[in-house]
Design a protein around this motif. Structure first.
Motif, PDB file in Angstrom:
ATOM      1  N   LYS A   1       0.823  -1.216   0.000  1.00 17.97           N
ATOM      2  CA  LYS A   1       0.000   0.000   0.000  1.00 17.97           C
ATOM      3  C   LYS A   1       0.849   1.255   0.000  1.00 17.97           C
ATOM      4  O   LYS A   1       0.497   2.256  -0.615  1.00 17.97           O
ATOM      5  N   VAL A   2       1.979   1.210   0.720  1.00 18.10           N
ATOM      6  CA  VAL A   2       2.805   2.413   0.885  1.00 18.10           C
ATOM      7  C   VAL A   2       4.025   2.438  -0.033  1.00 18.10           C
ATOM      8  O   VAL A   2       4.646   3.489  -0.210  1.00 18.10           O
ATOM      9  N   MET A   3       4.377   1.287  -0.634  1.00 19.16           N
ATOM     10  CA  MET A   3       5.545   1.218  -1.523  1.00 19.16           C
ATOM     11  C   MET A   3       5.145   0.638  -2.881  1.00 19.16           C
ATOM     12  O   MET A   3       5.112  -0.583  -3.044  1.00 19.16           O
ATOM     13  N   PRO A   4       4.831   1.494  -3.843  1.00 19.06           N
ATOM     14  CA  PRO A   4       4.416   1.009  -5.171  1.00 19.06           C
ATOM     15  C   PRO A   4       5.421   0.060  -5.809  1.00 19.06           C
ATOM     16  O   PRO A   4       5.037  -0.921  -6.441  1.00 19.06           O
ATOM     17  N   ILE A   5       6.716   0.334  -5.636  1.00 16.44           N
ATOM     18  CA  ILE A   5       7.748  -0.505  -6.260  1.00 16.44           C
ATOM     19  C   ILE A   5       7.694  -1.922  -5.717  1.00 16.44           C
ATOM     20  O   ILE A   5       7.946  -2.900  -6.435  1.00 16.44           O
ATOM     21  N   TYR A   6       7.326  -2.075  -4.425  1.00 13.34           N
ATOM     22  CA  TYR A   6       7.287  -3.399  -3.798  1.00 13.34           C
ATOM     23  C   TYR A   6       6.244  -4.283  -4.450  1.00 13.34           C
ATOM     24  O   TYR A   6       6.494  -5.466  -4.714  1.00 13.34           O
TER      25      TYR A   6
END
Length: 248
Positions: A157-162
């Protein structure tokens, strides 16, 4: 007048846009706002439009029903047990591909290690095959998976790259387990990523949200259920056992 509807089958922003466009095209509909995470649509209409009309406007992929927040009637209370049974049957049917894949992975791991039997190698092969198979399904729709995954995974939710690299992380872990490379590191990463996902899954189950599980990507439509929690727990337990064996 505005009415709220529950829509199932949406997996990404593309689905949300498609549903909005189809519903907006219906005569009498003034405005449509679709919430992908809640799987809901608020439809403003000039006159009452039947569910059948709304459903016909959508493809077979989606199912729409009116959200009823009022207390159930006496008739509904009498019918509830049969409805619950039907829902459970439907849920089990949807989860059949997941159980089938688990069965194949288990059988393959047993056949690889039964002569001579090695419990350690069985667990390593199981985890390796698990990651390889599950990453394959995620990679089938690399655009749709991130949108589904971020709906319940806290880190996604907080890290698009992840959420974009997650399928490749699974693929790499699968290779490490099967090739017996850097096993301790692979076990620690397994505990971290599955632990984070399990937190999100637990929250979703406790909040009783109806969303789609992204464990098999978007190719197979699976509901978020206790089975998702169980599959993560099995992998985490195996990882803990292997770490204990490694450092003892």
């Amino acid at each position: 007048m505005k009415h709220t509807y529950v829509i199932t089958g949406m997996t990404c922003n593309g689905c949300r846009t498609s549903v909005e466009d189809k519903l907006n095209a219906i005569k009498g509909v003034l405005n449509v706002i679709v919430d992908l995470e809640k799987a809901e649509a608020i439809i403003e209409m000039s006159n009452r439009i039947s569910i059948d009309t709304l459903q016909k406007a959508l493809s077979d992929k989606y199912s729409i029903s009116e959200k009823n927040e009022s207390a159930p009637s006496a008739v509904e209370e009498v019918q509830r047990p049969s409805n619950v049974i039907e829902e459970k049957k439907s849920e089990l049917k949807q989860l059949f591909p997941l159980f089938l894949i688990f069965g194949y992975i288990t059988i393959a791991s047993v056949l690889i290690n039964y002569r001579p039997w090695s419990g350690t190698d069985f667990m390593l092969d199981f985890m390796g095959l698990f990651y390889i198979v599950f990453s394959f399904f995620k990679l089938l729709d690399l655009k749709g998976f991130p949108e589904s995954f971020k709906m319940y995974d806290p880190l996604a939710k907080v890290m698009p790259i992840y959420r974009w690299v997650y399928p490749f992380i699974e693929l790499a872990l699968g290779i490490l387990f099967l090739m017996r490379i850097q096993i301790p590191i692979a076990l620690i990463i397994t505990l971290v990523i599955l632990g984070i996902t399990t937190i999100g899954v637990t929250r979703t189950l406790l909040n009783k949200k109806t969303i789609q599980c992204a464990c098999l990507g978007t190719a197979l439509k699976l509901p978020m259920t206790k089975a998702t929690f169980i599959e993560n727990s099995i992998m985490m337990v195996m990882a803990i056992i292997m770490l204990i064996k490694t450092y003892n």
